[in-house]
Motif scaffolding. Sequence first.
Motif, PDB file in Angstrom:
ATOM      1  N   SER A 655       1.363  -1.236   0.175  1.00 20.40           N
ATOM      2  CA  SER A 655      -0.190  -0.170   0.405  1.00 20.40           C
ATOM      3  C   SER A 655       0.906   1.129   0.032  1.00 20.40           C
ATOM      4  N   ALA A 656       2.322   1.271   0.848  1.00 19.20           N
ATOM      5  CA  ALA A 656       3.090   2.540   0.774  1.00 19.20           C
ATOM      6  C   ALA A 656       3.302   2.604  -0.679  1.00 19.20           C
ATOM      7  N   LEU A 657       4.287   1.208  -1.225  1.00 14.97           N
ATOM      8  CA  LEU A 657       4.437   1.890  -2.936  1.00 14.97           C
ATOM      9  C   LEU A 657       3.399   2.146  -2.966  1.00 14.97           C
ATOM     10  N   ALA A 658       1.992   1.746  -3.614  1.00 16.88           N
ATOM     11  CA  ALA A 658       1.323   1.923  -4.855  1.00 16.88           C
ATOM     12  C   ALA A 658       0.501   3.364  -4.110  1.00 16.88           C
ATOM     13  N   GLU A 659       0.424   3.986  -2.552  1.00 12.88           N
ATOM     14  CA  GLU A 659       0.267   5.073  -2.853  1.00 12.88           C
ATOM     15  C   GLU A 659       0.389   6.297  -2.650  1.00 12.88           C
ATOM     16  N   GLY A 660       1.910   6.062  -2.646  1.00 18.28           N
ATOM     17  CA  GLY A 660       3.280   6.390  -2.807  1.00 18.28           C
ATOM     18  C   GLY A 660       3.464   7.188  -4.608  1.00 18.28           C
ATOM     19  N   ALA A 661       3.234   6.065  -5.117  1.00 13.03           N
ATOM     20  CA  ALA A 661       2.919   6.869  -6.432  1.00 13.03           C
ATOM     21  C   ALA A 661       1.718   7.518  -6.973  1.00 13.03           C
ATOM     22  N   GLY A 662       1.005   6.496  -7.106  1.00 19.00           N
ATOM     23  CA  GLY A 662       0.260   6.706  -7.476  1.00 19.00           C
ATOM     24  C   GLY A 662      -2.226   7.541  -6.546  1.00 19.00           C
ATOM     25  N   ARG A 663      -1.208   7.763  -5.688  1.00 23.39           N
ATOM     26  CA  ARG A 663      -2.552   8.831  -4.763  1.00 23.39           C
ATOM     27  C   ARG A 663      -1.803   9.656  -3.834  1.00 23.39           C
ATOM     28  N   SER A 664      -1.075   9.459  -2.995  1.00 20.11           N
ATOM     29  CA  SER A 664      -0.938  10.649  -1.644  1.00 20.11           C
ATOM     30  C   SER A 664      -0.189   9.923  -1.223  1.00 20.11           C
ATOM     31  N   THR A 665       1.538  10.244  -0.896  1.00 21.26           N
ATOM     32  CA  THR A 665       2.095  10.578   0.295  1.00 21.26           C
ATOM     33  C   THR A 665       2.329  10.347   1.443  1.00 21.26           C
ATOM     34  N   GLY A 666       0.972  11.438   1.837  1.00 22.87           N
ATOM     35  CA  GLY A 666       1.169  11.638   3.816  1.00 22.87           C
ATOM     36  C   GLY A 666       0.295  10.030   3.482  1.00 22.87           C
ATOM     37  N   THR A 667      -0.671   9.103   2.872  1.00 21.81           N
ATOM     38  CA  THR A 667      -1.182   8.261   3.542  1.00 21.81           C
ATOM     39  C   THR A 667      -0.461   7.032   3.216  1.00 21.81           C
ATOM     40  N   ALA A 668       0.759   7.139   2.213  1.00 21.73           N
ATOM     41  CA  ALA A 668       2.118   6.503   1.703  1.00 21.73           C
ATOM     42  C   ALA A 668       2.295   6.090   2.977  1.00 21.73           C
ATOM     43  N   LEU A 669       2.263   7.475   4.094  1.00 25.79           N
ATOM     44  CA  LEU A 669       4.089   7.520   4.389  1.00 25.79           C
ATOM     45  C   LEU A 669       2.714   6.657   5.641  1.00 25.79           C
ATOM     46  N   GLU A 670       1.661   7.300   6.124  1.00 30.53           N
ATOM     47  CA  GLU A 670       1.148   6.751   7.062  1.00 30.53           C
ATOM     48  C   GLU A 670       1.005   4.959   7.221  1.00 30.53           C
ATOM     49  N   HIS A 671       1.016   4.066   5.857  1.00 33.03           N
ATOM     50  CA  HIS A 671       1.080   2.628   6.034  1.00 33.03           C
ATOM     51  C   HIS A 671       2.006   2.546   5.845  1.00 33.03           C
ATOM     52  N   ALA A 672       3.365   3.032   5.038  1.00 31.63           N
ATOM     53  CA  ALA A 672       4.998   2.714   5.477  1.00 31.63           C
ATOM     54  C   ALA A 672       5.347   2.411   6.863  1.00 31.63           C
ATOM     55  N   ARG A 673       4.831   3.069   8.232  1.00 29.80           N
ATOM     56  CA  ARG A 673       5.093   3.726   9.198  1.00 29.80           C
ATOM     57  C   ARG A 673       4.346   2.599  10.713  1.00 29.80           C
ATOM     58  N   ARG A 674       3.409   2.689   9.587  1.00 32.39           N
ATOM     59  CA  ARG A 674       2.077   1.096  10.450  1.00 32.39           C
ATOM     60  C   ARG A 674       2.825  -0.012   9.962  1.00 32.39           C
ATOM     61  N   GLY A 675       3.526  -0.689   8.606  1.00 28.11           N
ATOM     62  CA  GLY A 675       3.710  -1.343   8.844  1.00 28.11           C
ATOM     63  C   GLY A 675       5.324  -1.363   9.731  1.00 28.11           C
ATOM     64  N   ILE A 676       5.601  -1.184   9.470  1.00 29.88           N
ATOM     65  CA  ILE A 676       6.892  -1.048  10.414  1.00 29.88           C
ATOM     66  C   ILE A 676       7.070  -1.047  11.991  1.00 29.88           C
ATOM     67  N   ASP A 677       5.936  -0.983  12.737  1.00 30.58           N
ATOM     68  CA  ASP A 677       5.022  -1.439  13.908  1.00 30.58           C
ATOM     69  C   ASP A 677       5.337  -2.324  13.880  1.00 30.58           C
ATOM     70  N   ALA A 678       4.221  -3.114  12.650  1.00 32.70           N
ATOM     71  CA  ALA A 678       3.507  -4.251  12.576  1.00 32.70           C
ATOM     72  C   ALA A 678       4.905  -5.410  12.611  1.00 32.70           C
ATOM     73  N   ALA A 679       6.057  -5.163  11.740  1.00 34.07           N
ATOM     74  CA  ALA A 679       6.883  -5.954  11.686  1.00 34.07           C
ATOM     75  C   ALA A 679       7.767  -6.244  12.926  1.00 34.07           C
ATOM     76  N   ARG A 680       8.005  -4.924  13.676  1.00 30.65           N
ATOM     77  CA  ARG A 680       8.401  -5.128  14.780  1.00 30.65           C
ATOM     78  C   ARG A 680       8.030  -5.487  16.050  1.00 30.65           C
ATOM     79  N   HIS A 681       6.947  -5.322  16.042  1.00 31.08           N
ATOM     80  CA  HIS A 681       6.389  -7.092  16.715  1.00 31.08           C
ATOM     81  C   HIS A 681       6.414  -7.801  16.710  1.00 31.08           C
ATOM     82  N   GLU A 682       5.588  -8.321  15.576  1.00 38.70           N
ATOM     83  CA  GLU A 682       6.116  -9.179  15.367  1.00 38.70           C
ATOM     84  C   GLU A 682       7.722 -10.528  14.794  1.00 38.70           C
TER      85      GLU A 682
END
Length: 934
Positions: A655-682
């Motif tokens: 989602s971060a890659l697709a949003e960052g290229a096609g729609r909204s960088t702000g939303t893309a950054l939110e996805h990336a940070r959420r993914g980072i938090d989830a991956a660290r947790h797991e």
Amino acid sequence: MSELQGAAGAVLPVVPDDVLPVVPDDVLPVVPDDVLPVVPVVPDDVPGTRRVVLFGPPGIGKTTAAGVLGRRLGLPVLRLAPGPQDARVPYAGLLELALAAQPLPAARELAAGLDGAAGDPDGAGASLRLRRLTAALLRDAPPVTLVVDNAQWLDPASAAVLRWALRLAPDLPVIAAERTWRPEAGGHWIGEDAHPVRVPSLTERQVAALLAPHRPALREVARIRTAGGGNPALVLALAEDLDRTAAPSAARGAEDGPALPPAARRLVGEWLGTVSEEARELLTLAALDDRPDRTLLARLAGPAAGALLAEAEAAGLLDTDRPDGQVRFTASAIGAELTARLPETARRLLHARLAEASHDGLRRDRHTALASDAIDPRTARRAARAAASARLRGEHALAAELSLLAAQRTPREDTGLLTERALTAARDAAHYGDLPRGRVAARFVLEHDTGPARRVETLIALIDASGQHLDDADHLFADALHAAAGRPDLTSQVLIRQAVWANVSEGDPHRACVLAEQAAALALSAGDSATGALALTMQARVQRILGHPGSEATLGHALSLPRTAAVPVNGAPQHLAARHALFDDLPDRARALLLPLLVEAERIPDAEATVDVLRSLAEAELRAGRCARALEHAHRAQALTDRTALSPAPACYTSALAEGAGRSTGTALEHARRGIDAARHEDNKVFLSRNLYALGHLLLATGRPKEALEALAEVRDLERQQQVRDPSVLRWHADLAEALVAVGRLDEADDLLADTHRTATGLGRASVLPALARTRALLEAARGDYDAAARRLTGTADRLRHLPLERGRTLLALSHTERRGRRRAAARAAARSAADLFTAHRAHPWADAAARALHRLEPGPPEDGALPRLTSAEERCARLAAAGASNRDIAADLTVSVKTVEATLTRVYRKLDLHSRVQLARALAPAADRPAGG
């Protein structure tokens, strides 16, 4: 009376301690700043902001928030805290006020007036006298902030008097903290213009800080935040489970939900006590349904449903403001407590009511099964059929629950059918990622069938259900290998899972490769070509990561084997072949391989496989420049992930890659940070690398190279730890080098580019080279060789015609380089070509960047202080030097070495033909600030 500078910067009178007692700070709980609830800052110029009502459920932190807000006002705090027993005693609140303000004369007079009113508390004369005395006390008191905690228990008589008296003291700051208040319902007793503030729940990071003394596993933080709804007191009460040595709650029946610790039960019970019995009954019915909505609850409660839901929402128990009409508990512990209170008979009766009211056939079957006796063959058959329908409808959570219900309702003497249904339930739980339900189903099988095949199948399903959440992985793998002893076909299936675990969770691809090779040999020796293909696919995947030359041959062997049985789509060799096509920049070939796999994954249905195929399709479409299609696939993957118990990290990356290229960088950054938090947790190292890469890529694209550098440097460290050698798998190298160039660390960028180019060439990974060439050109430009940079970028752009977004990014880099070389016409042409390309492919954020570059190149007077001959890194360094910063200060600010600063300034002086910092400051000064004639 002396004066003291207050916390808010105002000059405040100091009140002697023997005149007015001030509540010390330790009365108001103090927790670390990053754990404090986020208290909205109330601007001074907003009318009524001297009167604030903080509201929220028990334990949310109203007392702490009131203390924080009180201290911000910079005045001593006069605190009242009525209790439940005070609510029924007339004027108890006024008495507390009088005693708290002793020994002010007005306070003694109010106390005496209260004594006089004791015989006739309802008399008009007594009420008028108390109003006058209270107004006098508030008027004569030195400057304070009145804080009324637990204001829901302030007796009505005191509230009426205070309402009147506070109108006569408009400058007195008042903060009331109470559990439930609906701002839209009318004025508050502290003032008609009171500012309402709902105390927000804690974020996941704040919850992590709050739980730090318990040393929770990272994934437990997310679970407890969901269960506690971010309520600090409830979160701490739920943390009692972290300190227990007993087995996790998953050992109980999945339909019962986890039992809450005693402290959590007390707190939730107190919270539920803020609403009526009728509202609690409706909430109980909502807790028993897996997807309650307004329509269902209206059928159950009739016309009163709207008012009861509003009551529950005002108490902070429910979130009803959802576009799909569904209602959700703000903390899942609320539903758990409501269902835990129910005796079994009462629960079955309520499920029967829900079955009658349900407007969905599958949920009607669910409630019918839950309303029946524990063993009922007819109900078991109905639940099994409903589970099959739920699978076809894509409702994976419901399918997992219904298949487990089918097993639980099956007669115990029918061992074969019981274990078959329980194994189906375990597989459904695996497809959904539901480890607790998978454990329950596995126990059914293991208790009733001791054969090695069933046992291994069950343990494998449990491993598959766990994802990255398996605490006892070593024990489970050992148990499965013991059960499979002497059976190479079964042993190979266990070894495949061990290989995946070694790669993803342990970050050891070499061990994963050995395990996969062993699995392939065992499976093929047993004539099991389906399992052999899975094992060879896993081996090829890891070989590609390690840069092993036999990767393609191994994958070719897997593809050549006949498919004699169904296999997980995302583990099939066709899926890996599509991934390899993506790595080799063949997006159309990847897409052709993936579309049939998507149909197969959705038909099974397998949620994890569907998400993986959708993610790969999104990447293929993005690589081919079809941004709208990429967004569609990414959104579907994200939605399916969010509906299931799957890890969010993989879908967030895409989602971060697709949003960052096609729609909204702000939303893309939110996805990336959420993914980072989830991956660290797991502790998922693979998708931690990927989400960090997405974050760094996005930050670099938005002109934040220092932040990008931090994320991309962590990617480099993680990839080294995981021994990833093939640079085509995750292409962070060129972006990291570009970030290093942007901050002036040119030699490091040079070394990284040379090393990566050497590796890519040696492995035959030509797909990596254009991005490296683009960054090499940026490095040449940073060193002042604009001609060489422009030639390299032009040639690279020509080689990227099959990859529109990469070509556009290269043209944009060419435009910047030509502009720095003072060739504005060439810069405009490159920027216009990039803008046209990005617009045609609906890459909106990149199109905006190209449009900004074009705007800067429009003919007109030069910008003040613009230095087109300097690189951005040189200009930043020059401006800091011109402002008087030392070389050491510049190095610290730009996170480079002092030697790099010295070399950069030497180049600046040479380019601008300057010899001193005085000349540099004059050259960089805006025209308006320069001396006449200079």
